[in-house]
Design an enzyme around this catalytic site. Structure first.
Site, PDB file in Angstrom:
ATOM      1  N   HIS A  25     149.076  64.633  70.103  1.00 48.82           N
ATOM      2  CA  HIS A  25     148.971  64.104  71.465  1.00 48.82           C
ATOM      3  C   HIS A  25     150.220  64.324  72.312  1.00 48.82           C
ATOM      4  CE1 HIS A  25     145.624  60.956  70.302  1.00 48.82           C
ATOM      5  NE2 HIS A  25     145.418  62.165  69.796  1.00 48.82           N
TER       6      HIS A  25
ATOM      7  N   GLU B  14     135.952  62.757  71.354  1.00 49.89           N
ATOM      8  CA  GLU B  14     136.430  61.829  70.328  1.00 49.89           C
ATOM      9  C   GLU B  14     137.669  61.091  70.779  1.00 49.89           C
ATOM     10  OE1 GLU B  14     138.799  60.599  66.720  1.00 49.89           O
ATOM     11  OE2 GLU B  14     139.325  61.942  68.376  1.00 49.89           O
ATOM     12  N   GLU B  15     138.531  61.792  71.508  1.00 51.66           N
ATOM     13  CA  GLU B  15     139.814  61.203  71.895  1.00 51.66           C
ATOM     14  C   GLU B  15     139.669  60.037  72.875  1.00 51.66           C
ATOM     15  OE1 GLU B  15     142.498  61.707  70.500  1.00 51.66           O
ATOM     16  OE2 GLU B  15     142.515  63.708  69.628  1.00 51.66           O
TER      17      GLU B  15
ATOM     18  N   ASP C 144     140.178  65.618  60.334  1.00 48.68           N
ATOM     19  CA  ASP C 144     140.811  65.155  61.574  1.00 48.68           C
ATOM     20  C   ASP C 144     142.079  64.360  61.281  1.00 48.68           C
ATOM     21  OD1 ASP C 144     141.109  64.659  64.300  1.00 48.68           O
ATOM     22  OD2 ASP C 144     139.749  62.936  64.305  1.00 48.68           O
TER      23      ASP C 144
ATOM     24  N   ASP D 146     137.535  68.135  71.627  1.00 50.69           N
ATOM     25  CA  ASP D 146     138.427  67.744  72.723  1.00 50.69           C
ATOM     26  C   ASP D 146     139.844  67.502  72.239  1.00 50.69           C
ATOM     27  OD1 ASP D 146     137.425  65.388  71.373  1.00 50.69           O
ATOM     28  OD2 ASP D 146     138.231  64.172  73.006  1.00 50.69           O
TER      29      ASP D 146
ATOM     30  N   ASP E  90     144.904  68.610  66.742  1.00 48.56           N
ATOM     31  CA  ASP E  90     143.979  67.479  66.745  1.00 48.56           C
ATOM     32  C   ASP E  90     142.924  67.737  67.820  1.00 48.56           C
ATOM     33  OD1 ASP E  90     142.760  65.002  66.599  1.00 48.56           O
ATOM     34  OD2 ASP E  90     144.405  63.908  67.524  1.00 48.56           O
TER      35      ASP E  90
ATOM     36  N   HIS F 217     136.281  67.414  65.969  1.00 43.44           N
ATOM     37  CA  HIS F 217     136.021  67.256  67.405  1.00 43.44           C
ATOM     38  C   HIS F 217     136.700  68.341  68.220  1.00 43.44           C
ATOM     39  CE1 HIS F 217     139.975  65.332  68.440  1.00 43.44           C
ATOM     40  NE2 HIS F 217     139.884  64.805  67.237  1.00 43.44           N
TER      41      HIS F 217
END
Length: 408
Positions: free
Chosen positions: A380, A175-176, A198, A80, A141, A78
């Site tokens: 994150h 995705e997040e 991922d 994002d 990520d 992904h």
């Protein structure tokens, strides 16, 4: 050929943070900017059927170079990054020949990656690490996953003597925020199965994930002058605090691990008149997942009985489910990944995902999709880091999976 690290460093410069409050697809303009650059790159390295649709979904194909019929394999990541932390002006830092001690990420703000807080970092003594500068997340990520997939496929293109079947690439937005598979065209992708790249630490191999739901709660209050408030004021923030206190106090992310589920308060914004809360609800076991949702609904119901119907408004929505039941019938895709890791010198670590990937929803859409490691840690947030050698190993694992199917 651009190395996986060079590619990754280029990708993290794109600000692709997704936005749960947005109603557009993708949820932020930066994702589409990145998507268009990726499409350009995929065409330049020689992939076929490269496309990006108006919602930011990228697909591309590396055609088979062998005559026999073998499965078509997809690799998905992904674009994002998490809305939990800024992904703008990412400034990666290199720690070469890491000495096993605390790492000063940002002197001005005294941001330190401490081994006492993140002891796993000591496993990479002597290795080269890429860290943040302490002001943003890093973006491994899942830009590491994208870099690893494209680097592996580019290697195959530049080494046509290596036999392989048809390989499909898919890169998704949002995705997040739980929307990564919303508009993924499984039929167009046309793979027999796929892998998301991922995951986290070196060796992670996952085909179990949380069942997941989101809960948005609005608490209505009544504001009057505090000097004359007796019997009149209803403070929505206090009711919201009461709601938080009614949920199981030990069942939160910071106190759970393994297969334990949780309630996670991710947003609390209030004034006397109105307070908004956001929760995510997680559990591996479907029955327990349903119990958690029932508990949340019961708490809201109880507060409405106490303060009046309509005081607390709950909007609860399922996000994704545990992919295990869809992967089990084609368990060879997990077994092949396990074998591939061992053959390139990586110790496989089959663990449940304490989160979700696009693969969870894609598995329920007819595309069984377990998850492979990227090599990153502490996603994150500002303490995120990734060892360069782990990224290189991820490329090797992708290539080995392709090789095993081509020669089986």
């Amino acid at each position: 050929m651009e190395t996986v690290v060079e590619r990754f460093l280029r990708y993290v410069k794109f600000d692709t943070k997704s936005d749960e409050e947005s109603n557009t697809v993708p949820s932020t303009k930066g994702q589409m900017v990145f998507a268009k650059e990726l499409v350009k790159e995929l065409k330049e390295i020689g992939l076929s059927d490269v496309s990006v649709d108006d919602k930011g979904y990228i697909m591309a194909t590396l055609p088979s170079n062998i005559e026999k019929q073998i499965p078509t394999i997809g690799f998905i990541a992904h674009m994002d990054t998490s809305p939990d932390m800024s992904g703008e002006n990412v400034n990666p830092q290199f720690v070469e020949n890491y000495d096993g001690r605390d790492i000063l990420l940002n002197k001005e703000n005294n941001v330190v990656l401490r081994t006492i807080d993140f002891p796993e970092i000591k496993d990479y003594k002597g290795k080269t690490l890429i860290t943040t500068d302490g002001t943003t997340l890093l973006g491994a990520d899942d830009k590491a996953g994208i870099a690893e997939i494209i680097t592996a496929v580019e290697y195959l293109i530049n080494h046509p003597e290596i036999k392989h079947g048809t390989i499909k690439l898919g890169f998704t937005p949002d995705e997040e925020i739980g929307r990564g598979a919303d508009y993924f065209d499984v039929k167009k992708f046309n793979a027999d199965f796929a892998y998301t790249v991922d995951g986290g630490a070196l060796g992670e191999l996952e085909y179990e994930n949380f069942n997941a739901a989101s809960a948005k709660i609005v608490v209505k209050g009544r504001n009057v002058h505090p000097g004359y408030a007796k019997g009149k004021m209803i403070n929505s923030m206090l009711i919201a605090n009461e709601l938080v206190g009614m949920l199981p106090k030990q069942e939160v992310p910071e106190l759970t691990e393994g297969y334990e589920g949780f309630y996670h308060l991710i947003g609390f914004n209030g004034e006397v008149e109105e307070t908004k809360l956001q929760y995510i609800i997680r559990d591996f076991d479907m029955a327990k997942f349903k119990e958690r949702k029932n508990t949340m609904a019961s708490v809201v119901s109880e507060l409405n009985k106490k303060y009046g119907e309509g005081t607390v408004i709950l909007e609860m929505k399922d996000q994704y489910y545990n992919m295990k039941e869809k992967v089990e019938p084609v368990k060879h895709i997990v077994e092949t990944a396990f074998k591939a890791m061992k053959e390139v010198g990586v110790t496989p670590k089959v663990t449940p995902i304490r989160g979700g990937t696009d693969g969870a929803r894609l598995s329920f859409m007819g595309l069984p999709t377990p998850n492979l490691f990227t090599g990153g840690h502490n996603f994150h947030g500002k303490y995120e880091f990734i060892p360069t050698f782990a990224m290189e190993k991820a490329v090797e694992v992708i290539l080995k999976i392709i090789d095993i199917y081509a020669n089986s």
